[in-house]
Design a protein around this motif. Structure first.
Motif, PDB file in Angstrom:
ATOM      1  N   ALA A  74       3.328  16.103 -10.094  1.00 39.55           N
ATOM      2  CA  ALA A  74       3.464  15.573  -8.736  1.00 39.55           C
ATOM      3  C   ALA A  74       2.110  15.524  -8.032  1.00 39.55           C
ATOM      4  N   ALA A  75       1.258  16.522  -8.306  1.00 42.17           N
ATOM      5  CA  ALA A  75      -0.049  16.562  -7.651  1.00 42.17           C
ATOM      6  C   ALA A  75      -0.940  15.400  -8.094  1.00 42.17           C
ATOM      7  N   VAL A  76      -0.815  14.981  -9.349  1.00 45.33           N
ATOM      8  CA  VAL A  76      -1.658  13.880  -9.843  1.00 45.33           C
ATOM      9  C   VAL A  76      -0.934  12.547  -9.799  1.00 45.33           C
ATOM     10  N   ALA A 121     -10.878  13.482  -4.744  1.00 49.35           N
ATOM     11  CA  ALA A 121     -10.249  12.163  -4.703  1.00 49.35           C
ATOM     12  C   ALA A 121      -8.787  12.229  -5.122  1.00 49.35           C
ATOM     13  N   THR A 122      -8.444  13.144  -6.029  1.00 50.78           N
ATOM     14  CA  THR A 122      -7.047  13.277  -6.458  1.00 50.78           C
ATOM     15  C   THR A 122      -6.149  13.660  -5.294  1.00 50.78           C
ATOM     16  N   TRP A 123      -6.617  14.556  -4.461  1.00 49.22           N
ATOM     17  CA  TRP A 123      -5.798  15.000  -3.328  1.00 49.22           C
ATOM     18  C   TRP A 123      -5.764  13.950  -2.227  1.00 49.22           C
ATOM     19  N   ARG A 124      -6.828  13.176  -2.077  1.00 49.68           N
ATOM     20  CA  ARG A 124      -6.769  12.068  -1.117  1.00 49.68           C
ATOM     21  C   ARG A 124      -5.765  11.019  -1.597  1.00 49.68           C
ATOM     22  N   GLU A 125      -5.750  10.759  -2.888  1.00 51.99           N
ATOM     23  CA  GLU A 125      -4.784   9.793  -3.423  1.00 51.99           C
ATOM     24  C   GLU A 125      -3.356  10.309  -3.275  1.00 51.99           C
ATOM     25  N   LEU A 126      -3.167  11.620  -3.430  1.00 54.94           N
ATOM     26  CA  LEU A 126      -1.832  12.179  -3.205  1.00 54.94           C
ATOM     27  C   LEU A 126      -1.417  12.006  -1.748  1.00 54.94           C
ATOM     28  N   GLY A 200       2.534  -9.110  10.346  1.00 54.72           N
ATOM     29  CA  GLY A 200       2.239  -8.857   8.936  1.00 54.72           C
ATOM     30  C   GLY A 200       0.749  -8.726   8.685  1.00 54.72           C
ATOM     31  N   ALA A 201      -0.042  -9.583   9.363  1.00 51.12           N
ATOM     32  CA  ALA A 201      -1.498  -9.475   9.218  1.00 51.12           C
ATOM     33  C   ALA A 201      -2.002  -8.150   9.760  1.00 51.12           C
ATOM     34  N   LEU A 202      -1.444  -7.727  10.915  1.00 51.39           N
ATOM     35  CA  LEU A 202      -1.866  -6.456  11.500  1.00 51.39           C
ATOM     36  C   LEU A 202      -1.497  -5.286  10.593  1.00 51.39           C
ATOM     37  N   LEU A 203      -0.272  -5.263  10.080  1.00 56.36           N
ATOM     38  CA  LEU A 203       0.165  -4.150   9.238  1.00 56.36           C
ATOM     39  C   LEU A 203      -0.576  -4.134   7.899  1.00 56.36           C
ATOM     40  N   ALA A 204      -0.744  -5.318   7.299  1.00 55.31           N
ATOM     41  CA  ALA A 204      -1.447  -5.376   6.021  1.00 55.31           C
ATOM     42  C   ALA A 204      -2.901  -4.944   6.183  1.00 55.31           C
ATOM     43  N   GLY A 205      -3.561  -5.400   7.244  1.00 59.37           N
ATOM     44  CA  GLY A 205      -4.949  -4.992   7.477  1.00 59.37           C
ATOM     45  C   GLY A 205      -5.077  -3.504   7.729  1.00 59.37           C
ATOM     46  N   THR A 206      -4.082  -2.946   8.469  1.00 54.50           N
ATOM     47  CA  THR A 206      -4.105  -1.497   8.700  1.00 54.50           C
ATOM     48  C   THR A 206      -3.960  -0.732   7.396  1.00 54.50           C
ATOM     49  N   GLN A 207      -3.106  -1.238   6.496  1.00 63.64           N
ATOM     50  CA  GLN A 207      -2.937  -0.564   5.212  1.00 63.64           C
ATOM     51  C   GLN A 207      -4.199  -0.701   4.359  1.00 63.64           C
ATOM     52  N   VAL A 208      -4.889  -1.831   4.487  1.00 60.34           N
ATOM     53  CA  VAL A 208      -6.165  -1.983   3.770  1.00 60.34           C
ATOM     54  C   VAL A 208      -7.171  -0.945   4.259  1.00 60.34           C
ATOM     55  N   ARG A 209      -7.242  -0.774   5.564  1.00 62.74           N
ATOM     56  CA  ARG A 209      -8.147   0.238   6.116  1.00 62.74           C
ATOM     57  C   ARG A 209      -7.800   1.637   5.613  1.00 62.74           C
ATOM     58  N   ALA A 210      -6.502   1.950   5.618  1.00 61.89           N
ATOM     59  CA  ALA A 210      -6.086   3.269   5.134  1.00 61.89           C
ATOM     60  C   ALA A 210      -6.418   3.449   3.658  1.00 61.89           C
ATOM     61  N   ALA A 211      -6.242   2.380   2.876  1.00 58.81           N
ATOM     62  CA  ALA A 211      -6.560   2.470   1.446  1.00 58.81           C
ATOM     63  C   ALA A 211      -8.048   2.697   1.242  1.00 58.81           C
ATOM     64  N   TRP A 212      -8.890   1.995   1.985  1.00 60.34           N
ATOM     65  CA  TRP A 212     -10.329   2.209   1.850  1.00 60.34           C
ATOM     66  C   TRP A 212     -10.734   3.612   2.283  1.00 60.34           C
ATOM     67  N   PHE A 213     -10.036   4.154   3.271  1.00 62.70           N
ATOM     68  CA  PHE A 213     -10.380   5.490   3.757  1.00 62.70           C
ATOM     69  C   PHE A 213      -9.983   6.567   2.757  1.00 62.70           C
ATOM     70  N   LEU A 214      -8.848   6.386   2.084  1.00 72.18           N
ATOM     71  CA  LEU A 214      -8.322   7.444   1.217  1.00 72.18           C
ATOM     72  C   LEU A 214      -8.559   7.194  -0.271  1.00 72.18           C
ATOM     73  N   LEU A 215      -8.662   5.944  -0.699  1.00 71.33           N
ATOM     74  CA  LEU A 215      -8.722   5.640  -2.121  1.00 71.33           C
ATOM     75  C   LEU A 215     -10.114   5.292  -2.615  1.00 71.33           C
ATOM     76  N   ALA A 216     -11.035   4.940  -1.720  1.00 69.87           N
ATOM     77  CA  ALA A 216     -12.369   4.544  -2.177  1.00 69.87           C
ATOM     78  C   ALA A 216     -13.206   5.763  -2.536  1.00 69.87           C
ATOM     79  N   ALA A 217     -14.228   5.525  -3.366  1.00 68.80           N
ATOM     80  CA  ALA A 217     -15.156   6.604  -3.738  1.00 68.80           C
ATOM     81  C   ALA A 217     -16.022   6.966  -2.548  1.00 68.80           C
ATOM     82  N   ARG A 218     -16.241   8.252  -2.356  1.00 68.42           N
ATOM     83  CA  ARG A 218     -17.078   8.739  -1.268  1.00 68.42           C
ATOM     84  C   ARG A 218     -18.364   9.334  -1.830  1.00 68.42           C
ATOM     85  N   ASP A 219     -19.269   9.642  -0.927  1.00 66.68           N
ATOM     86  CA  ASP A 219     -20.562  10.189  -1.357  1.00 66.68           C
ATOM     87  C   ASP A 219     -20.389  11.500  -2.105  1.00 66.68           C
TER      88      ASP A 219
END
Length: 433
Positions: A74-76, A121-126, A200-219
């Motif tokens: 479940a964690a991964v 990153a694993t915990w951010r993806e969770l 739909g554009a507002l919700l989809a864009g918000t989800q894109v922002r959330a995905a970049w915040f939590l799923l993208a590689a960080r420093d």
């Protein structure tokens, strides 16, 4: 693309709405956003079921030990969810979302699980998977309901015409007597579709922002990956050095001693046959000479692997010994306040030997100068000859090999060799390598 300065690219669908708000309605953007949100709702509901089953069953069986494995799964779970979301984001945003995880090719399941659980990153993806399963799914259900109602209202005249042109009940106390009487419902449905397009554009864009915040590689992900690569590279260097010492020890204590014993035995046989001019005496004498030659070659090989003078007395003495054996004059000026780390000494020594060999074979130089200093915790080695120049690191396997070996220790090789000379090799290696 990164105009906001946050490291997150501008959302393409939001740019489309801002630039041409009316043309947006006639483009493919609303359809893509609707497909993204509807598929996200279905996917989020599936993730919600998977998380619920893994958590409840895992907690229930935790006393048996099997449940702990389910909780680890479940964690991964966010890792495959993140992989799917990175692909789905391409529907509404062309900028690829980088994967924060390093490659673990060849690792077994336990090693893979341990490595992934140590990554942030694993915990951010969770966290993203949990948000997708709850918040995004709930919002998506509401959006799908609004979209479905708007489509139904828009199609009311067609339904009235197809089902009962005379009289259709739309609700308690609400009846229409024909398709034309249902046109207000169509107008309301069209307004709902327009609202759904922009929502739909507002919700989809918000989800894109959330995905970049939590799923993208960080420093910190990149830094941890660099640290791991540095440690892996150091382990490779240590393993190579240990293997080199083993080979040197085996050659010194095994083959070299056997050749010494063979030479002594042949010498005794030669003494016994002294004065005897038979063919056997000549063969023994020749065999003793070949054994001596083989012993000399073996000693040169051992010295080439790692000279004892380098281990005992350091880089300056080892380079001075190489300079004495070189066919051309070599000036050595290596001034070190202390002994360098063994890996750095070995790298510098073999760089000097390779450079002197190349100079003797190809440069036509009459003299070579070797200068070594420590500057700001870096060992700087300059090897200069007055030859014809034209050395190319990309064309020569020797220089390319030196550059590759230096890269293992975070060093670099700079070659300056204009036609007509002189040729200078500048080696920089961190003393903490």
């Amino acid at each position: 693309m990164f105009a906001d300065g946050t490291g997150v690219p501008n959302v393409a669908v939001w740019d489309a709405v801002r630039q041409r708000p009316l043309r947006f309605l006639a483009s493919w953007w609303p359809w893509r956003c609707w497909a993204y949100l509807i598929s996200g709702t279905l996917f989020g509901f599936t993730v919600l079921l998977a998380l619920a089953v893994l958590l409840f069953v895992g907690l229930g069986l935790s006393v048996l030990g099997v449940g702990l494995l389910l909780l680890a799964v479940a964690a991964v779970l966010g890792i495959p969810v993140g992989a799917v979301e990175r692909r789905r984001l391409k529907w509404i945003d062309p900028t690829p979302l980088p994967d924060p995880h390093g490659s673990l090719a060849g690792a077994g399941a336990p090693a893979w699980l341990r490595s992934r659980l140590r990554e942030r990153a694993t915990w951010r993806e969770l966290g993203y998977a949990a948000a997708l399963a709850t918040v995004c799914t709930a919002v998506g259900v509401g959006f799908v309901a609004l979209l479905g109602l708007s489509l139904l209202l828009t199609a009311v005249p067609l339904v009235v015409w197809a089902v009962a042109p005379d009289r259709v009940m739309l609700g308690p106390g609400r009846a229409v007597s024909g398709p034309m009487a249902a046109l207000p419902a169509t107008l309301l449905g069209l307004v709902g579709l327009i609202v759904c397009a922009y929502a739909g554009a507002l919700l989809a864009g918000t989800q894109v922002r959330a995905a970049w915040f939590l799923l993208a590689a960080r420093d910190e992900d990149l830094r941890s990956r660099v640290v791991e690569l540095t440690r892996s590279r150091a382990r490779l260097v240590d393993a190579f050095e240990a293997e080199r010492r083993r080979i040197e020890r085996d050659l010194h204590d095994g083959a070299q001693q056997q050749l010494v014993a063979l030479t002594m035995t042949l010498g005794l046989a030669e003494l016994e046959l002294r004065g005897d001019h038979t063919p056997a005496a000549e063969l023994v004498s020749r065999a003793r000479g070949e054994a001596r030659h083989a012993l000399d070659q073996l000693r040169d090989l051992v010295r080439g692997i790692h000279p004892q003078v380098l281990t005992d007395h350091g880089l300056t003495a080892a380079v001075a010994e190489v300079a004495l054996r070189n066919p051309m004059p070599v000036t050595v000026d290596i001034d070190l306040p202390h002994r360098l780390p063994a890996a750095v000494e070995s790298m510098a020594y073999f760089t000097v030997t390779e450079a002197l060999t190349n100079a003797a074979k190809h440069s036509g130089a009459s003299q070579v100068a070797v200068v070594g200093r420590i500057e700001t915790d870096r060992f700087i080695l300059l090897i200069t000859d007055d030859g014809r120049g034209g050395a190319d690191a990309a064309a020569g396997a020797g220089l390319r090999g030196l550059a590759d070996r230096l890269a293992i220790q975070r060093g670099r090789l700079i070659v300056s060799s204009p036609l007509g000379g002189p040729t200078q090799l500048r080696v920089e290696v961190p003393c903490s390598a």
